[in-house]
Enzyme design. Structure first.
Site, mmCIF file in Angstrom:
data_model
loop_
_atom_site.group_PDB
_atom_site.id
_atom_site.type_symbol
_atom_site.label_atom_id
_atom_site.label_comp_id
_atom_site.label_asym_id
_atom_site.label_seq_id
_atom_site.Cartn_x
_atom_site.Cartn_y
_atom_site.Cartn_z
ATOM 1 N N GLU A 254 0.853 -1.183 0.000
ATOM 2 C CA GLU A 254 0.000 0.000 0.000
ATOM 3 C C GLU A 254 0.893 1.238 0.000
ATOM 4 O OE1 GLU A 254 -3.416 2.233 2.629
ATOM 5 O OE2 GLU A 254 -1.655 1.365 3.570
ATOM 6 N N ASP A 316 -10.772 2.015 3.516
ATOM 7 C CA ASP A 316 -10.362 3.385 3.842
ATOM 8 C C ASP A 316 -11.091 4.425 2.994
ATOM 9 O OD1 ASP A 316 -8.489 2.538 5.724
ATOM 10 O OD2 ASP A 316 -6.866 2.441 4.256
HETATM 11 O O1 ISL Z 1 -0.864 8.276 3.841
HETATM 12 C C1 ISL Z 1 -1.910 8.448 3.354
HETATM 13 C C2 ISL Z 1 -2.003 9.383 2.245
HETATM 14 O O2 ISL Z 1 -0.711 9.745 1.798
HETATM 15 C C3 ISL Z 1 -3.108 7.689 3.870
HETATM 16 O O3 ISL Z 1 -4.158 7.688 2.974
HETATM 17 C C4 ISL Z 1 -2.670 6.278 4.191
HETATM 18 O O4 ISL Z 1 -2.211 5.672 3.010
HETATM 19 C C5 ISL Z 1 -3.748 5.436 4.751
HETATM 20 O O5 ISL Z 1 -4.399 6.068 5.792
HETATM 21 C C6 ISL Z 1 -3.094 4.183 5.288
HETATM 22 O O6 ISL Z 1 -4.021 3.189 5.531
HETATM 23 C C7 ISL Z 1 -3.583 2.004 6.135
HETATM 24 O O7 ISL Z 1 -2.875 2.201 7.338
HETATM 25 C C8 ISL Z 1 -3.597 2.801 8.407
HETATM 26 C C9 ISL Z 1 -4.959 2.123 8.644
HETATM 27 O O8 ISL Z 1 -5.738 2.918 9.479
HETATM 28 C C10 ISL Z 1 -5.704 1.879 7.348
HETATM 29 O O9 ISL Z 1 -6.916 1.212 7.574
HETATM 30 C C11 ISL Z 1 -4.783 1.131 6.438
HETATM 31 O O10 ISL Z 1 -5.393 0.733 5.224
HETATM 32 C C12 ISL Z 1 -2.741 2.706 9.635
HETATM 33 O O11 ISL Z 1 -2.316 1.394 9.843
#
Ligand code: ISL
Ligand code: CA
Length: 545
Positions: A254, A316
């Site tokens: 991700e 998300d």
């Molecule tokens: O960093 C971001 C944008 O540049 C955020 O969108 C980030 O990518 C996102 O929030 C990350 O999500 C993941 O990690 C989080 C968790 O809350 C999410 O559910 C997960 O998908 C923290 O572990």
């Protein structure tokens, strides 16, 4: 070399607490998932992505892990997990598990040790800094709002957390952390899983100089020094080398970045197999221009050994059917089917989010008591602290809140949607008595039936997932592309606009194309005089030898 399994698979994201409750406590679990594997097989998906199920206080629904090798009791036991893997594999599914390597829960024993004293051997496993002039070390902000530093009274230093203060960032510069995490990955690979979805994997390193982040013109902090840092690829290459020693193990990372050049650094030989690209599917309202531009960028940037990902919803993001919706259910369904066709026939690995196959709509919390997501709750607290009324604060919290797409899966028209007999941990989504698997199976032109047909079509035709792909052109708001594999050719036409278009002129496809799929009931089956109605999606296929 044999083509890896994931290049043809359709992935399906299961949000653990909301898929199916097997023991009647209102929370989804492994027993529930096992009871629905036949359903998933009928839908036709092949890869299952499970969100975190490890022991966790669940401040962020499991993305705050307190023990990486124990199953959280809400989801079952290790025996239940083993049963799930066996039952899934027996039906031909591959399973990928969501691993959070960037941070642990404050309740993880590693952190408890680390915070016990400045000289504890695990002190350096996390990111600790002295106060600067009695205040935080720098201006870095948490992605959930507020500053990313938390002061620890007993040892007089701040610790860093990119997300909630209960999610502490590990120090990946420390080789012991890497070794410990490789052991964790080995543990799950030994259990038979087929790969990992790696949470916020571009966050593993922060700049060693701890310089302040700049702000853009709108006053938004730019995360220049706390993600995508030098050395990050070495860390990722190290874990990828370890995981890829196992035959067929798949890694999707991700990466939240608007910059396609940054994104494309993370995948390819020796690195991640694919990365999530949020730019295609995360637009707040639908714009065909934006969609087309993003598809073009994906074409330009991805080197030949790189495969993009295709998704429009996740745990998300609000669901695309609601985000792109306009209150007209018929149009919303048509557009959802257009998106489905794009996701399943364009170049890339598709990730379908549970519930999108039945057109589940977003949930909005009416009171703060109904809200569950830490990001929403943090926004609420910050708004109150800034002097907003509770009504304004709720409004602001809802804008950030990710509960929207996290409601229980709607299996039947029953009170709790056939998800559970007990009151679910989070409210039910809107219209669940109408939008559910049972009802949609009975309606021939439902979104569910469309997905089923589409996935089956894709499985039968390698042209739709492998081989050649060319984003041909756009005509008005219609997207056209050709796909080709040995012995077959496909033309996909997706009309995202409200105008009818006569398309046949100038369009070419080898052989005698037949209409393989449309989201309209009656469609002319003559390629030579083919017309595309508002929001119509069609797939033409022909055999070429
Ligand atoms: O960093 C971001 C944008 O540049 C955020 O969108 C980030 O990518 C996102 O929030 C990350 O999500 C993941 O990690 C989080 C968790 O809350 C999410 O559910 C997960 O998908 C923290 O572990
Ligand atoms: Ca349960």
């Amino acid at each position: 070399m044999e083509t890896p399994w994931w290049k043809s698979a359709v992935f399906y994201e299961i949000y653990m607490p909301s898929f199916c409750d097997g023991n009647g406590d209102g929370i989804g679990d492994f027993a529930g998932i096992v009871s629905k594997l036949d359903e998933l097989q009928e839908l036709g998906v092949e890869g299952l992505w499970l969100t975190p199920f490890y022991l966790s206080p669940k401040v962020d629904n499991g993305y705050d892990i307190a023990d990486y090798t124990t199953i959280d009791p809400d989801y079952g036991t290790m025996v239940d997990f083993d049963t799930f893997i066996r039952e899934a594999h027996d039906r031909g599914f591959k399973v990928i598990v969501d691993l959070v390597l960037n941070h642990t829960s404050v309740e993880h024993p590693w952190f408890k040790e680390s915070r016990s004293s400045q000289t504890n051997p695990k002190r350096d496993w996390y990111i600790w800094k002295d106060p600067v002039e009695g205040d935080v070390p720098n201006n870095w902000e948490s992605f959930f709002g507020g500053l990313a530093w938390e002061y620890d009274e007993s040892t007089g230093q701040y610790y860093y957390h990119a997300f909630a203060k209960e999610q502490v960032d590990l120090n990946w510069a420390n080789p012991d952390v890497r070794t410990a995490m490789k052991e964790v990955m080995g543990f799950w690979l030994d259990k038979g899983i087929n790969g990992f979805r790696l949470d916020v994997i571009n966050f593993l390193k922060v700049s060693g100089e701890f310089l302040d982040n700049p702000y853009d013109a709108a006053g938004e902090q730019q995360h220049v020094h706390d993600k995508d840092q030098a050395g990050i690829l070495d860390a990722i290459a190290e874990i990828c080398a370890y995981v890829h020693e196992r035959e067929g193990a798949f890694m999707v990372g991700e990466i939240g970045s608007e910059d396609m050049d940054v994104l494309s650094r993370y995948s390819g030989k020796g690195l991640l197999d694919v990365v999530f690209n949020f730019n295609l599917g995360s637009q707040e309202t639908f714009s065909f221009d934006r969609l087309y531009t993003e598809l073009q960028k994906m074409e330009e940037v991805h080197a030949s050994d790189q495969v993009p990902t295709l998704f429009f919803s996740s745990h998300d993001m609000p669901r695309h059917i609601s985000r792109f919706g306009d209150g007209n259910p018929e149009l919303e369904e048509k557009r959802a089917k257009l998106i489905a066709t794009l996701m399943l026939t364009a170049k890339g690995v598709p990730f379908l989010y549970y519930g999108d196959e039945i057109g589940m709509r977003d949930f909005v919390a009416e009171t703060i008591e109904d809200m569950r997501d830490v990001q929403g709750l943090t926004a609420y607290q910050l708004a109150l602290a800034n002097g907003k009324s509770s009504e304004e604060a709720l409004h602001m919290a809802n804008a950030k809140c990710r509960d929207k797409s996290r409601t229980p899966m709607q299996w039947t028209e029953e009170k709790f949607g056939g998800f559970s007999d007990a009151e679910p941990w989070i409210g039910m989504g809107p219209q669940h008595r109408l939008l559910n698997v049972r009802a949609e199976k009975q309606r021939p032109d439902s979104i569910y039936q469309f997905y089923r047909k589409l996935i089956a079509l894709r499985r039968r035709h390698p042209a739709l997932y492998g081989g050649y792909y060319a984003l041909m052109e756009r005509r008005e708001d219609t997207l056209l592309y050709v796909r080709r594999a040995a012995g077959e050719e496909a033309l996909v036409a997706l009309n995202f606009g409200a105008k009818t278009l006569a398309l046949s002129s100038g369009l070419r496809i080898a052989g005698n194309p037949y209409l393989a799929l449309s989201n309209y009931r009656e469609t002319a089956e003559d390629f030579g005089s083919f017309i595309l109605r508002p929001y119509e999606a069609v797939v033409w296929i022909s055999e070429t030898n």
